[in-house]
Design a protein around this motif. Structure first.
Motif, short mmCIF file in Angstrom:
data_model
loop_
_atom_site.label_atom_id
_atom_site.label_comp_id
_atom_site.label_asym_id
_atom_site.label_seq_id
_atom_site.Cartn_x
_atom_site.Cartn_y
_atom_site.Cartn_z
N GLU A 174 0.82 -1.12 0.12
CA GLU A 174 0.10 0.08 0.15
C GLU A 174 0.97 1.20 0.04
O GLU A 174 1.98 1.18 -0.27
N SER A 179 -0.26 -4.56 3.26
CA SER A 179 -1.45 -5.25 3.67
C SER A 179 -1.30 -7.00 3.57
O SER A 179 -0.82 -7.34 2.67
N GLN A 186 -7.44 -9.00 7.19
CA GLN A 186 -6.68 -8.29 6.74
C GLN A 186 -5.97 -7.41 7.81
O GLN A 186 -6.47 -6.83 8.79
N ILE A 188 -1.85 -5.47 8.70
CA ILE A 188 -0.85 -4.74 8.02
C ILE A 188 0.70 -4.77 8.67
O ILE A 188 0.51 -5.21 10.01
#
Length: 253
Positions: A174, A179, A186, A188
């Motif tokens: 991203e 991600s 999801q 990060i």
């Protein structure tokens, strides 16, 4: 010039054969083997100039086959097909015996073929079938495999989660983070794909785009548009575009 391809993955055998036809047209693939025992039998029968050997195969592995080939009169040039990263193979990258990393890369295969041509030319000029130093390469390959990540520490909001790599479907770059898509949803991480990729098992995680790494075993299907654009559809339903450079990995799918 004659060659044998040995790999327990039918798709890779087919894919390598097709790639060799493009970059090494003067080379004739005279046999393909699904395991080490078949590979050794084919080598003794066909006496090839070159053998492309997977390292991990049922029965005899690639290293055992290479060891056995030291005892034949006409020793072929051995090219290992391996999941070792570039650091594990750096010690013999410029030796007569070469290596190819999975998934196969067109440019890297061209380099390997050029080295093969040079070796064959040297043999012709000296009129001596000088065998590559297989024993030295085997010793270097006998080192332990690099330790790849088994778990990823990823966050969602203020919480930190420990996610097993075999649960991960894809990593997508991203703006300022990456991600992680997995069975847990999801999350990060603050690690760029360039830094992450060498830490992942290369036979399992493929970079299909500069912004996307996917888990190969979780690819459900490959979709091609009329314009030639390739898209992978994962088992979680997510779809990711494949770059033109990476599209060669899916030619035979």
């Amino acid at each position: 010039m004659r060659a044998i391809i040995a790999d327990d993955e039918p798709l890779l055998r087919y894919h390598l054969d097709q790639m060799l036809a493009d970059v090494f047209p003067e080379l004739e693939v005279v046999g393909k083997a699904a395991n080490g025992d078949e590979a050794l039998s084919l080598c003794l029968k066909a006496e090839p100039d070159i053998v492309f050997l997977d390292i991990r195969m049922p029965g005899l592995d690639g290293l055992a086959v290479a060891e056995a080939l030291k005892n034949v009169e006409k020793q072929p040039i051995v090219v290992f097909v391996t999941a070792y990263d570039e650091y594990a193979v750096r010690a013999f990258e410029h030796e007569a015996v070469d290596y190819l990393l999975k998934p196969l890369d067109d440019k890297r295969l061209e380099q390997a073929c050029e080295r093969i041509r040079q070796r064959l030319k040297e043999r012709e000029e000296t009129s001596v079938a000088a065998a590559p130093d297989i024993e030295a390469i085997l010793k270097q390959l006998s080192v332990s495999e690099p330790e790849y990540l088994r778990w990823i520490r990823a966050s969602k909001g203020e919480d930190v989660y420990l996610i097993a790599c075999d649960e991960i479907s894809a990593f997508v770059a991203e703006d300022k983070y990456t991600s992680v898509y997995s069975d847990q949803g999801q999350h990060i991480i603050r690690m760029p794909l360039k830094e992450l990729l060498p830490q992942l098992p290369p036979d399992l995680f493929w970079q299909i785009h500069r912004s996307t790494i996917v888990c190969a075993k979780r690819i459900q299907k490959i979709s091609r548009s009329l314009t030639g654009t390739v898209t992978v559809v994962m088992d979680d339903g997510r779809q990711y575009a494949v770059s033109r450079r990476a599209a060669s990995m899916f030619k035979s799918m």
